[in-house]
Write an enzyme that holds these catalytic residues in place. Structure first.
Site, short mmCIF file in Angstrom:
data_model
loop_
_atom_site.label_atom_id
_atom_site.label_comp_id
_atom_site.label_asym_id
_atom_site.label_seq_id
_atom_site.Cartn_x
_atom_site.Cartn_y
_atom_site.Cartn_z
N ASP A 285 19.11 18.72 -10.89
CA ASP A 285 20.21 17.87 -10.44
C ASP A 285 21.16 17.60 -11.60
O ASP A 285 20.76 17.68 -12.76
CB ASP A 285 19.66 16.52 -9.96
CG ASP A 285 19.07 16.59 -8.56
OD1 ASP A 285 19.33 17.57 -7.86
OD2 ASP A 285 18.36 15.64 -8.19
N ARG B 151 24.32 25.12 -7.26
CA ARG B 151 24.67 24.16 -6.20
C ARG B 151 26.00 23.49 -6.59
O ARG B 151 26.13 22.95 -7.69
CB ARG B 151 23.59 23.10 -6.08
CG ARG B 151 23.95 21.97 -5.13
CD ARG B 151 22.98 20.81 -5.23
NE ARG B 151 21.62 21.21 -4.90
CZ ARG B 151 20.55 20.51 -5.28
NH1 ARG B 151 20.66 19.42 -6.00
NH2 ARG B 151 19.35 20.93 -4.94
P1 FDA Z 1 32.51 13.38 1.49
O1 FDA Z 1 31.89 12.25 0.74
O2 FDA Z 1 33.99 13.52 1.44
O3 FDA Z 1 32.01 13.29 2.99
C1 FDA Z 1 32.45 14.16 4.00
C2 FDA Z 1 31.86 13.69 5.32
O4 FDA Z 1 30.43 13.81 5.28
C3 FDA Z 1 32.10 12.21 5.62
O5 FDA Z 1 33.31 12.01 6.27
C4 FDA Z 1 30.91 11.89 6.48
O6 FDA Z 1 31.11 12.35 7.81
C5 FDA Z 1 29.81 12.68 5.87
N1 FDA Z 1 29.08 11.93 4.82
C6 FDA Z 1 29.17 12.13 3.49
N2 FDA Z 1 28.37 11.29 2.81
C7 FDA Z 1 27.78 10.52 3.74
C8 FDA Z 1 26.83 9.46 3.66
N3 FDA Z 1 26.34 9.02 2.51
N4 FDA Z 1 26.43 8.89 4.82
C9 FDA Z 1 26.90 9.32 6.02
N5 FDA Z 1 27.80 10.33 6.14
C10 FDA Z 1 28.23 10.93 5.03
N6 FDA Z 1 25.80 14.59 -6.60
C11 FDA Z 1 25.67 14.61 -7.95
O7 FDA Z 1 26.49 13.99 -8.65
N7 FDA Z 1 24.65 15.32 -8.53
C12 FDA Z 1 23.77 16.04 -7.81
O8 FDA Z 1 22.87 16.67 -8.38
C13 FDA Z 1 23.91 16.05 -6.39
N8 FDA Z 1 23.04 16.77 -5.60
C14 FDA Z 1 23.32 16.90 -4.26
C15 FDA Z 1 22.56 17.75 -3.47
C16 FDA Z 1 22.89 17.95 -2.15
C17 FDA Z 1 22.09 18.91 -1.34
C18 FDA Z 1 24.00 17.25 -1.57
C19 FDA Z 1 24.42 17.47 -0.15
C20 FDA Z 1 24.73 16.38 -2.32
C21 FDA Z 1 24.39 16.17 -3.67
N9 FDA Z 1 25.12 15.27 -4.45
C22 FDA Z 1 24.94 15.29 -5.81
C23 FDA Z 1 26.02 14.27 -3.80
C24 FDA Z 1 27.43 14.78 -3.73
O9 FDA Z 1 28.00 14.82 -5.01
C25 FDA Z 1 28.30 13.85 -2.86
O10 FDA Z 1 28.32 12.57 -3.37
C26 FDA Z 1 27.85 13.77 -1.41
O11 FDA Z 1 27.38 14.99 -0.95
C27 FDA Z 1 29.02 13.34 -0.49
O12 FDA Z 1 30.08 14.26 -0.59
P2 FDA Z 1 30.52 15.26 0.57
O13 FDA Z 1 30.75 16.59 -0.08
O14 FDA Z 1 29.55 15.26 1.65
O15 FDA Z 1 31.96 14.77 1.01
#
Ligand code: FDA
Length: 311
Positions: free
Chosen positions: A137, A187
């Site tokens: 991570d 990732r």
């Molecule tokens: P965004 O936050 O713009 O969300 C897009 C849409 O997804 C929202 O409109 C909603 O519908 C849905 N959604 C997103 N988050 C949600 C929540 N918490 N609850 C409900 N719905 C939600 N970060 C990091 O800094 N270091 C890391 O190592 C990782 N590792 C990691 C692994 C995996 C498999 C994932 C999916 C994510 C991470 N992250 C992470 C977290 C990542 O950086 C980020 O904060 C979240 O994935 C939210 O960003 P989105 O890309 O989903 O977009």
């Protein structure tokens, strides 16, 4: 503003005490973290794999400041890998593990990076025996260079170790170019920490544009992109970029967090895409939980409403 406040609270031990003791917290946390024990993780992973989703398991913990705790976290991963393997879940990388280097000693004074490397090496060795992989991570930007340096060391023996890059950092497009090499598992996420404007894009649309640029580099490169986002627009663009690069469906994967957009997870898996769920478990859920609240105001409303209706 709310995001910044929540991310600041995620580092506060006073708020942590209040949130952890609130009687309804556990029910809400349960949506994102299936349980505290390794058995809970094995059960949840078995359910996910039965529905054709892949899994990466995170033993929750971060900011480890003493060696005994760092060793205990390493040992928890060894137990986890043994139990997942005995349950027949690790074969072919169906269930792998994600590790935060801070949880295995990176933040210890003096030799922190070396200790984290040794512990991560032990975890990689156990993962190899179990027939699976490990992804490191990525935490806040002060740890990026150290984490990438540990990654390079681990990849000498275990070339399959996965990296995480965060699209909100200015440096990430260049890091993607460095890591888009044959066999390199990367990732790509947006980034979940509270970062200063000197190192990270503050505006959401800038982060999204950076994500697309990074994704192009990874999709056009020779590595194995792991697209970690729940964002429907970015998921569509990922599909288009994969088609443009002539990539087969087995040469990249989508990733989402446990409990977030489960229907979309299933839809992608049912369409024949590789879809991996990040599955955290353990008692130390506070920091992880607060970052999930920070990502989506609706989650805070849900949490506060639960508090109000129970009190
Ligand atoms: P965004 O936050 O713009 O969300 C897009 C849409 O997804 C929202 O409109 C909603 O519908 C849905 N959604 C997103 N988050 C949600 C929540 N918490 N609850 C409900 N719905 C939600 N970060 C990091 O800094 N270091 C890391 O190592 C990782 N590792 C990691 C692994 C995996 C498999 C994932 C999916 C994510 C991470 N992250 C992470 C977290 C990542 O950086 C980020 O904060 C979240 O994935 C939210 O960003 P989105 O890309 O989903 O977009």
């Amino acid at each position: 503003m709310l995001r910044d406040a929540l991310l600041q609270m995620s580092r506060s031990s006073r708020v942590r005490d209040v949130v952890e003791r609130a009687p309804v917290t556990r029910n809400v946390v349960h949506r994102f973290v299936p349980g505290a024990d390794v058995g809970d993780a094995v059960r949840a992973a078995a359910e996910l794999t039965a529905s054709h989703r892949l899994v990466t398991v995170d033993h929750l913990g971060e900011d480890t400041f003493d060696l005994a705790q760092a060793r205990a976290t390493r040992d928890a991963y060894l137990t986890l890998l043994t139990q997942m393997s005995e349950a027949g879940l690790t074969e072919g990388g169906r269930v792998e593990v994600s590790v935060k280097l801070s949880a295995v000693g990176q933040a210890l004074e003096g030799d922190g990076e070396k200790i984290a490397l040794e512990h991560a090496w032990d975890i990689c060795s156990a993962a190899q025996q179990a027939g699976t992989t490990v992804t490191l991570d990525m935490e806040d930007h002060t740890t990026t260079d150290s984490t990438l340096s540990v990654l390079r060391e681990l990849r000498r023996d275990y070339p399959w170790v996965g990296a995480v890059l965060q699209a909100y950092l200015h440096r990430t497009e260049a890091d993607c170019r460095d890591l888009a090499t044959a066999g390199s598992r990367v990732r790509l996420c947006k980034g979940a920490y509270n970062e200063p404007a000197s190192v990270a894009f503050a505006d959401k649309s800038e982060v999204d544009r950076s994500y697309v640029r990074c994704m192009k580099v990874l999709m056009d490169g020779d590595g194995y992109p792991m697209l970690a986002t729940h964002d429907p627009r970015l998921i569509d663009i990922a599909g288009a970029l994969a088609a443009r690069a002539g990539r087969a469906e087995t040469t990249y994967e989508y990733q989402m967090l446990y409990g977030i957009r489960p229907d979309e997870q299933q839809r992608l898996a049912d369409q024949g895409h590789l879809m991996r769920v990040y599955l955290p478990y353990g008692a130390d859920w506070y920091g992880y939980f607060m970052r999930r609240l920070a990502e989506r105001p609706a989650n805070v409303t849900f949490f506060l409403r639960s508090l109000a209706t129970r009190s």
